[in-house]
Design a protein around this motif. Structure first.
Motif, PDB file in Angstrom:
ATOM      1  N   SER A  97       0.930  -1.260  -0.182  1.00 28.20           N
ATOM      2  CA  SER A  97       0.168  -0.172   0.142  1.00 28.20           C
ATOM      3  C   SER A  97       0.866   1.453  -0.047  1.00 28.20           C
ATOM      4  N   ASP A  98       2.250   1.208   0.451  1.00 30.91           N
ATOM      5  CA  ASP A  98       3.104   2.400   0.315  1.00 30.91           C
ATOM      6  C   ASP A  98       3.660   2.302  -1.070  1.00 30.91           C
ATOM      7  N   GLY A  99       3.128   1.425  -1.966  1.00 25.47           N
ATOM      8  CA  GLY A  99       3.992   1.282  -3.431  1.00 25.47           C
ATOM      9  C   GLY A  99       3.412   2.251  -4.161  1.00 25.47           C
ATOM     10  N   PHE A 100       3.621   1.919  -5.649  1.00 29.36           N
ATOM     11  CA  PHE A 100       3.307   2.921  -6.921  1.00 29.36           C
ATOM     12  C   PHE A 100       2.403   2.285  -7.701  1.00 29.36           C
ATOM     13  N   LEU A 101       1.790   3.135  -8.313  1.00 23.49           N
ATOM     14  CA  LEU A 101       0.893   2.600  -9.500  1.00 23.49           C
ATOM     15  C   LEU A 101       1.809   2.277 -10.594  1.00 23.49           C
ATOM     16  N   GLY A 102       1.313   1.064 -11.548  1.00 29.96           N
ATOM     17  CA  GLY A 102       2.040   0.702 -12.432  1.00 29.96           C
ATOM     18  C   GLY A 102       1.917   1.599 -13.534  1.00 29.96           C
ATOM     19  N   TYR A 103       2.799   1.037 -14.733  1.00 28.13           N
ATOM     20  CA  TYR A 103       2.848   1.998 -15.875  1.00 28.13           C
ATOM     21  C   TYR A 103       1.813   1.671 -16.743  1.00 28.13           C
ATOM     22  N   TYR A 104       1.279   0.288 -16.790  1.00 22.98           N
ATOM     23  CA  TYR A 104       0.301   0.021 -17.977  1.00 22.98           C
ATOM     24  C   TYR A 104      -1.193  -0.166 -17.419  1.00 22.98           C
ATOM     25  N   ASN A 105      -1.495  -0.546 -16.102  1.00 21.65           N
ATOM     26  CA  ASN A 105      -2.731  -0.920 -15.706  1.00 21.65           C
ATOM     27  C   ASN A 105      -3.739   0.368 -15.765  1.00 21.65           C
ATOM     28  N   ASN A 106      -4.796  -0.103 -15.974  1.00 22.05           N
ATOM     29  CA  ASN A 106      -5.930   0.940 -15.645  1.00 22.05           C
ATOM     30  C   ASN A 106      -6.683   0.683 -14.336  1.00 22.05           C
ATOM     31  N   ASN A 107      -6.527  -0.593 -14.053  1.00 24.58           N
ATOM     32  CA  ASN A 107      -7.079  -0.906 -12.518  1.00 24.58           C
ATOM     33  C   ASN A 107      -6.333  -1.260 -11.566  1.00 24.58           C
ATOM     34  N   LEU A 108      -6.843  -0.951 -10.177  1.00 21.12           N
ATOM     35  CA  LEU A 108      -6.284  -1.133  -9.244  1.00 21.12           C
ATOM     36  C   LEU A 108      -7.132  -2.118  -8.389  1.00 21.12           C
ATOM     37  N   SER A 109      -6.891  -3.314  -8.153  1.00 17.10           N
ATOM     38  CA  SER A 109      -7.968  -4.047  -7.584  1.00 17.10           C
ATOM     39  C   SER A 109      -7.532  -4.360  -6.231  1.00 17.10           C
ATOM     40  N   VAL A 110      -8.706  -4.562  -5.577  1.00 20.35           N
ATOM     41  CA  VAL A 110      -8.256  -4.706  -4.117  1.00 20.35           C
ATOM     42  C   VAL A 110      -9.123  -6.038  -3.598  1.00 20.35           C
ATOM     43  N   LEU A 111      -8.191  -6.992  -3.139  1.00 22.54           N
ATOM     44  CA  LEU A 111      -9.016  -8.094  -2.279  1.00 22.54           C
ATOM     45  C   LEU A 111      -8.589  -8.401  -0.989  1.00 22.54           C
ATOM     46  N   LYS A 112      -9.440  -9.031  -0.318  1.00 22.16           N
ATOM     47  CA  LYS A 112      -9.080  -9.409   1.175  1.00 22.16           C
ATOM     48  C   LYS A 112      -8.142 -10.717   1.162  1.00 22.16           C
ATOM     49  N   GLU A 113      -7.106 -10.686   2.040  1.00 17.86           N
ATOM     50  CA  GLU A 113      -6.353 -11.626   2.072  1.00 17.86           C
ATOM     51  C   GLU A 113      -7.000 -12.978   2.478  1.00 17.86           C
ATOM     52  N   GLY A 114      -7.021 -14.091   1.909  1.00 20.25           N
ATOM     53  CA  GLY A 114      -7.777 -15.346   2.545  1.00 20.25           C
ATOM     54  C   GLY A 114      -6.808 -16.186   3.184  1.00 20.25           C
ATOM     55  N   ASN A 115      -6.012 -15.724   4.082  1.00 21.38           N
ATOM     56  CA  ASN A 115      -5.055 -16.513   4.908  1.00 21.38           C
ATOM     57  C   ASN A 115      -5.637 -17.149   6.061  1.00 21.38           C
ATOM     58  N   ASN A 116      -6.840 -17.657   5.876  1.00 25.38           N
ATOM     59  CA  ASN A 116      -7.638 -18.406   6.848  1.00 25.38           C
ATOM     60  C   ASN A 116      -7.894 -19.799   6.758  1.00 25.38           C
ATOM     61  N   TYR A 117      -8.051 -20.686   7.831  1.00 28.56           N
ATOM     62  CA  TYR A 117      -8.101 -21.992   7.525  1.00 28.56           C
ATOM     63  C   TYR A 117      -9.873 -22.152   7.512  1.00 28.56           C
ATOM     64  N   ARG A 118      -9.994 -23.458   6.780  1.00 26.97           N
ATOM     65  CA  ARG A 118     -11.454 -23.484   6.499  1.00 26.97           C
ATOM     66  C   ARG A 118     -11.716 -24.981   6.968  1.00 26.97           C
ATOM     67  N   MET A 119     -12.379 -25.266   7.932  1.00 30.86           N
ATOM     68  CA  MET A 119     -12.447 -26.674   8.521  1.00 30.86           C
ATOM     69  C   MET A 119     -13.257 -27.544   7.489  1.00 30.86           C
ATOM     70  N   PHE A 120     -12.757 -28.792   7.110  1.00 29.18           N
ATOM     71  CA  PHE A 120     -13.370 -29.661   6.012  1.00 29.18           C
ATOM     72  C   PHE A 120     -13.960 -28.906   4.583  1.00 29.18           C
ATOM     73  N   GLY A 121     -13.256 -27.731   4.488  1.00 29.56           N
ATOM     74  CA  GLY A 121     -13.882 -26.848   3.190  1.00 29.56           C
ATOM     75  C   GLY A 121     -13.706 -27.581   1.863  1.00 29.56           C
ATOM     76  N   TRP A 122     -12.770 -28.800   1.953  1.00 29.33           N
ATOM     77  CA  TRP A 122     -12.724 -29.439   0.725  1.00 29.33           C
ATOM     78  C   TRP A 122     -13.914 -30.424   0.336  1.00 29.33           C
ATOM     79  N   ILE A 123     -14.976 -30.544   1.186  1.00 23.02           N
ATOM     80  CA  ILE A 123     -15.783 -31.271   1.183  1.00 23.02           C
ATOM     81  C   ILE A 123     -16.803 -30.564   0.094  1.00 23.02           C
ATOM     82  N   PRO A 124     -17.466 -31.506  -0.945  1.00 27.99           N
ATOM     83  CA  PRO A 124     -18.515 -30.698  -1.642  1.00 27.99           C
ATOM     84  C   PRO A 124     -19.426 -30.218  -0.961  1.00 27.99           C
ATOM     85  N   PHE A 125     -20.016 -29.074  -1.383  1.00 28.51           N
ATOM     86  CA  PHE A 125     -21.171 -28.480  -0.512  1.00 28.51           C
ATOM     87  C   PHE A 125     -21.054 -27.896   0.615  1.00 28.51           C
TER      88      PHE A 125
END
Lengths: 451, 384
Positions: A315-343
């Motif tokens: 966040s203290d960095g700089f805008l790139g030379y070519y991009n027209n978008n600056l996307s923001v996502l939440k980091e997903g560094n959390n565990y999900r119990m049994f999250g691999w089971i379908p549904f």
């Protein structure tokens, strides 16, 4: 003159937080930077040193392989720091603005009576050449090569896409000026890619050679468009320029002033007020982010570019030379119990119907950066082909890049692809294969061995 | 998150530079079984789909369950129905479970032990592929095969069929079919003939264990079985292959979720149907004149084409190749059934044979793509 092409394969990912069509012009930032990461394979030779003063449009460095290829400052001020990494490799050149915004005044070029080589020289000398990129290899175009064609994709199909019609609308005359210059650079072979819904552009650009595309991402990727209009063969070189940079080129030719404006869409699920900002390439990010409200400021990932093919920036960095978008996502560094089971964990979107997420596919969703699994051997097959709208076998190409068999890479169509075309493959891979990285390394290897 | 804290504590000795570092893959397998890890994308796309190999494999297992449950019931049913005493469905399930659950246990214990061992030796994560293979192997065996033979077949399939080629994703043959083929050729008396397909058929007088295809190959008519029985699966055969209905449910799950290739399944059915119709027209022996539709619902054809031929690793990998591969599996299956009385069931050998040819099919599919590209270049050079 226009034709219609319908892209069938691919995937449009609907993420929450697309930028509203509101634009705010930002004042000059305090610092700017040229990030060498944006200029792939360019080895810089510095012209300016730290603490030297510089004007907007004045060269900072040139490419080691071509001293005519100049990179100029987007702002006036002084070189604050040259950030180096391992083995003193230059990573970032940071420029502190003096607030004056003095610029080098070039003579306007009456390009309509100029030759291609005059225009090329003029653009090179004034630092506008880095806006020209080339395929194959997805690097800054080699000005010494003659291109087969020039392609401009005037729409973005990536997640949280930027509306280029909105960006181009106010400067359509300068855009046309730029296009006229490109037509001289590559007579009879300037190709524009438009989207069906871009009525304004289709109307305005009727004098130019354009193709109307329809279909999911990656239909807006210029590589996909080239593949469907006039595919790249071994030995061909194709130039590509991004729409807003054509305005910069048009403006420069008209006034003689280098002013690399950048309209940037700040978007993503954590952004409360996603919207457009008008700033300049390389601006310090906090000059933009200060105008943004976040739902939760901790644990965010900021991306220069789209969420499939962009790169992470602090966040203290700089805008790139070519991009027209600056996307923001939440980091997903959390565990999900049994999250691999379908549904289970149906809030995590999937293109497979092993989750109920598809029931609400029309609604924009919250995506985060969790890998949703661990990297595994290639197992599921065919999934790559279903999101790759080119007549190229993506999995086989990825495998040959891993092996490094140049002959096979060429045969399978390596010249036609760029890493961004594999963004959806990264996304959808059940084995969590890093296809973009593999293709980038494959292209670099090929470049090193053949140039 | 209490369990999470306990795991984090337990993890410490397995981390880099610690005592049990080498056993990390084993710990990792258990940890990722409990939790989707907190790994975030480092390079490439920043967002990733919810699908991963675990989810793919568990979906296949879910698709297998109807056939497995019916197989357990049918094992008991086929045995008890031939005895004079009356019995209930529960009796049948109990008998079937008693026979089959130990086989599944042996298959998983032997197979997973080898997988863990190789993962630790090679220092990579335990791949989930064996979860499916380990269930498939007992499902395609005759019910009376001794447990040690299951164990030996599993060991052969995992070591020679898979790990020798480099592990998951690299094998040429379908590992489950490799296990069955190994048992078939190593212990033929337990794997073929008319004594093995019903529980206890070789021990108890009055219990016969012949399959429909076996009867046909011997020139007899399977008249006592109706088409409905063949479709529902109350016929003798390998444990879970008999019920086309249950396989169909599995197929729907695989196709609906997008995990299994419908192209291979449909291709196989088209190939088998066309071959069956042609043989019906010829009609020189009992197997040739056996109605082509019945060919699709007896024996292991349905099970093989839905669960074995679609194995993404050993099948063709290109979209066009999948069609060709599926159709050829179907054709070969019926050809082997009709022309080779020693192997009344052709689907195992048909799939294994096509596994071997799958890379060749892909090669020609890709070669045609390469040719197209070359032609384009030549055309451009001509016009230039």
């Amino acid at each position: 003159m226009s034709k219609d092409i319908r892209i069938k394969k691919g995937l449009s990912i609907n993420i929450k937080g697309t930028a509203d069509k509101k634009i705010e012009k930002l004042p000059l930032a305090n610092t700017y930077a040229l990030n060498l990461n944006d200029f792939h394979l360019i080895v810089p030779k510095l012209i300016k040193k730290e603490n030297q003063t510089i004007k907007r449009g004045e060269p900072i460095f040139y490419s080691k392989t071509n001293e005519n290829l100049l990179f100029v400052s987007p702002i006036s001020g002084k070189i604050k720091e040259i950030v180096r990494g391992e083995r003193r490799k230059i990573i970032n050149i940071i420029i502190e603005s003096d607030g004056e915004d003095d610029f080098i005044k070039n003579k306007p070029l009456n390009f309509k009576n100029s030759t291609a080589s005059d225009i090329k020289k003029h653009l090179l000398k004034s630092g506008l050449w880095p806006f020209f990129k080339q395929r194959p290899f997805d690097i800054i175009a080699d000005p010494n090569l003659k291109p087969k064609s020039i392609h401009v994709s005037c729409f973005d199909s990536a997640p949280l896409s930027v509306d280029f019609e909105f960006i181009l609308k106010d400067n359509i005359d300068l855009f046309k000026t730029g296009l006229d210059a490109l037509e001289i650079l590559c007579p009879d072979n300037l190709n524009l890619g438009l989207k069906k819904s871009q009525n304004f552009l289709i109307n305005e650009l009727s004098d130019y050679n354009f193709t109307v595309f329809d279909g999911p991402h990656p239909s807006g990727n210029v590589g996909v468009q080239i593949h469907h209009i006039n595919p790249i063969n071994s030995g061909d070189v194709v130039w590509i320029v991004k729409p807003e940079d054509i305005i910069t080129i048009g403006g420069f030719l008209k006034t003689g002033e280098f002013c690399p404006n950048r309209t940037i869409a700040v978007s993503g699920p954590p952004v409360k007020n996603p919207m457009y900002f008008k700033t300049r390439v390389g601006a310090k990010l906090n000059s933009i982010l200060n105008h943004i409200n976040f739902n939760d400021e901790s644990n965010l990932r900021i991306i220069n570019g789209d969420v499939l093919s962009g790169y992470k920036v602090k966040s203290d960095g700089f805008l790139g030379y070519y991009n027209n978008n600056l996307s923001v996502l939440k980091e997903g560094n959390n565990y999900r119990m049994f999250g691999w089971i379908p549904f289970i964990n149906n809030e995590v979107p999937s293109i497979y119907k092993t989750s109920f997420s598809w029931l609400s596919n029309n609604k924009p969703k919250e995506y985060d950066t969790n890998l949703n699994g661990e990297e595994r051997a290639f197992v599921a097959t065919g999934e790559m082909e279903s999101v790759f709208p080119m007549d190229v076998y993506p999995m086989q190409l990825v495998k040959e890049c891993l092996i490094g068999d140049i002959e096979k890479m060429e045969k399978l169509g390596i010249y036609e692809v760029s890493p961004e075309d594999f963004g959806l493959i990264d996304y959808s891979s059940s084995s969590k294969i890093e296809a973009q990285t593999i293709i980038r390394e494959g292209l670099d290897y090929l470049y090193k061995e053949t140039q | 998150m209490k369990i999470r804290n306990i795991l984090d504590e337990l993890k410490k000795p397995f981390e880099k530079g610690q005592k049990l570092e080498k056993l990390y893959p084993a710990f990792d397998a258990f940890e990722t079984f409990l939790f989707v890890p907190n790994h975030t994308s480092k390079t490439g796309a920043h967002i990733r789909d919810a699908i991963d190999l675990k989810r793919v494999m568990i979906t296949v297992i879910i698709a297998l369950l109807p056939a497995l449950f019916y197989g357990i019931y049918n094992t008991g049913y086929q045995y008890l129905v031939q005895l004079p005493e009356s019995f209930t469905t529960v009796d049948a399930i109990i008998h079937g479970s008693y026979k089959i659950i130990p086989m599944i246990a042996v298959s998983y214990i032997v197979g997973l032990s080898i997988e863990f061992l190789f993962a630790i030796l090679r220092g990579h994560q335990v791949n989930e592929g064996y979860l499916v293979t380990g269930l498939l192997i007992p499902m395609i065996m005759p019910v009376d095969i001794p447990l040690w033979m299951v164990g030996v077949s599993v060991a052969f399939a995992v070591v020679i069929g898979k790990e020798a080629f480099g592990g998951t994703g690299m094998n040429i043959l379908n590992p489950a079919l490799t296990a069955r083929a190994f048992a078939f050729f190593a212990y033929p008396t337990y794997m073929s003939g008319n004594q093995v397909w019903v529980s206890e058929a070789s021990n108890v007088d009055g219990v016969s264990g012949e399959t429909i295809l076996g009867m046909l190959a011997a020139g007899n008519s399977p008249g006592q079985y109706s088409v409905m029985e063949m479709f529902v699966g109350s016929i003798p055969g390998s444990i879970a292959e008999t019920s086309t209905l249950m396989v169909l449910i599995g197929a729907i799950i695989l196709i609906y979720t997008g995990i299994g290739s419908w192209r291979i399944m449909l291709g196989g059915i088209i190939g088998a149907a066309i071959t069956g119709i042609l043989f019906n027209l010829w009609g020189a022996n009992a197997l040739m004149s056996f109605n082509w539709m019945n060919h699709l619902i007896v024996g292991g054809f349905a099970f093989g084409i839905v669960f074995m031929a679609t194995d993404p690793v050993s099948a063709s990998q290109t979209v066009k190749g999948k069609w060709i591969y599926g159709i050829l599996v179907g054709i070969l299956c019926i050809l082997i059934r009709v022309f080779n009385p020693a192997y009344p069931e052709g689907v195992m050998l048909a799939i294994l044979l096509m596994n071997v040819f799958a890379p060749t099919i892909d090669h020609y599919v890709i070669e045609s793509n390469v040719k197209k590209r070359e032609k384009r270049l030549i055309n451009q050079l001509k016009t230039a």
